[in-house]
Scaffold this motif. Structure first.
Motif, short mmCIF file in Angstrom:
data_model
loop_
_atom_site.label_atom_id
_atom_site.label_comp_id
_atom_site.label_asym_id
_atom_site.label_seq_id
_atom_site.Cartn_x
_atom_site.Cartn_y
_atom_site.Cartn_z
N LEU A 145 0.74 -1.19 0.11
CA LEU A 145 0.15 0.03 -0.04
C LEU A 145 0.94 1.17 0.18
N ASP A 146 0.54 2.22 -0.84
CA ASP A 146 1.19 3.60 -0.93
C ASP A 146 0.75 4.44 0.33
N VAL A 147 1.57 4.25 1.35
CA VAL A 147 1.09 5.14 2.41
C VAL A 147 2.02 6.33 2.77
N GLU A 148 1.52 7.33 3.72
CA GLU A 148 2.59 8.21 4.51
C GLU A 148 3.13 7.73 5.39
N VAL A 149 4.47 7.45 5.59
CA VAL A 149 5.07 6.73 6.63
C VAL A 149 5.55 7.53 8.01
N GLY A 150 5.01 7.02 9.06
CA GLY A 150 5.28 7.71 10.21
C GLY A 150 5.46 6.76 11.34
N ARG A 151 5.17 7.08 12.41
CA ARG A 151 5.28 6.19 13.50
C ARG A 151 4.11 4.99 13.25
N ARG A 152 3.04 5.47 13.22
CA ARG A 152 2.04 4.41 13.24
C ARG A 152 1.32 4.87 11.74
N VAL A 153 0.67 3.91 11.09
CA VAL A 153 0.01 4.16 9.89
C VAL A 153 -1.67 3.66 9.94
N TYR A 154 -2.34 4.65 9.85
CA TYR A 154 -3.74 4.41 10.28
C TYR A 154 -4.50 4.15 8.84
N LEU A 155 -5.29 3.14 8.86
CA LEU A 155 -6.23 2.77 7.69
C LEU A 155 -7.71 2.87 7.76
N CYS A 156 -8.34 3.15 6.79
CA CYS A 156 -9.83 3.23 6.59
C CYS A 156 -10.29 1.71 6.57
N LYS B 207 -12.01 0.56 4.12
CA LYS B 207 -11.63 0.27 2.51
C LYS B 207 -10.10 -0.36 2.59
N HIS B 208 -9.26 0.59 3.01
CA HIS B 208 -7.84 0.11 2.94
C HIS B 208 -7.48 -1.06 3.70
N TYR B 209 -7.97 -1.13 5.05
CA TYR B 209 -7.82 -2.21 5.98
C TYR B 209 -8.23 -3.50 5.42
N LYS B 210 -9.21 -3.75 4.46
CA LYS B 210 -9.70 -4.86 3.88
C LYS B 210 -8.85 -5.07 2.83
N GLU B 211 -8.27 -4.10 1.83
CA GLU B 211 -7.24 -4.40 0.99
C GLU B 211 -6.00 -4.86 1.41
N TYR B 212 -5.59 -4.39 2.65
CA TYR B 212 -4.41 -4.72 3.44
C TYR B 212 -4.57 -6.30 3.69
N LYS B 213 -5.73 -6.71 4.51
CA LYS B 213 -6.00 -7.94 4.88
C LYS B 213 -5.77 -8.80 3.63
N ARG B 214 -6.61 -8.56 2.63
CA ARG B 214 -6.37 -9.45 1.50
C ARG B 214 -5.07 -9.53 0.88
N ARG B 215 -4.29 -8.54 0.82
CA ARG B 215 -3.05 -8.56 0.28
C ARG B 215 -1.87 -9.54 1.25
N ILE B 216 -2.17 -9.62 2.41
CA ILE B 216 -1.30 -10.42 3.42
C ILE B 216 -1.81 -11.83 3.51
N LYS B 217 -3.03 -12.04 3.09
CA LYS B 217 -3.56 -13.45 3.40
C LYS B 217 -2.58 -14.54 3.16
N LYS B 218 -1.93 -14.57 1.74
CA LYS B 218 -1.28 -15.67 1.37
C LYS B 218 0.10 -15.77 2.09
N GLU B 219 0.71 -14.91 2.52
CA GLU B 219 1.87 -14.53 3.25
C GLU B 219 1.65 -15.16 4.87
N ARG B 220 0.52 -14.77 5.40
CA ARG B 220 0.02 -15.21 6.64
C ARG B 220 -0.12 -16.85 6.63
N ARG B 221 -0.71 -17.40 5.48
CA ARG B 221 -0.93 -18.72 5.40
C ARG B 221 0.15 -19.48 5.67
#
Length: 69
Positions: free
Chosen positions: A33-44, A46-60
């Motif tokens: 995901l293309d984010v503004e990097v800081g100490r923490r990243v905040y996701l809405c 929609k983007h949290y759902k996209e994040y979960k979809r992208r890391i699903k295979k990696e976690r498995r």
């Protein structure tokens, strides 16, 4: 009371929706995901759902790796 409850905006570039989750910037950047990097990243939502979809295979793969050890 955290920043999400106070109305923090989504950290994804070009998104202005209110955040629902805060995550480590390393995890979000590794998901692609293309984010503004800081100490923490905040996701809405929609983007949290996209994040979960992208890391699903990696976690498995990670779970399989620990199960075999």
């Amino acid at each position: 009371m955290g920043k999400v409850a106070k109305g923090q905006k989504c950290s994804v570039i070009g998104c202005n929706a209110p955040a629902v989750r805060s995550l480590s910037p390393d995890k979000v950047v590794s998901a692609g995901l293309d984010v503004e990097v800081g100490r923490r990243v905040y996701l809405c939502e929609k983007h949290y759902k996209e994040y979960k979809r992208r890391i699903k295979k990696e976690r498995r793969l990670e779970r399989w790796r620990f199960a075999r050890a």
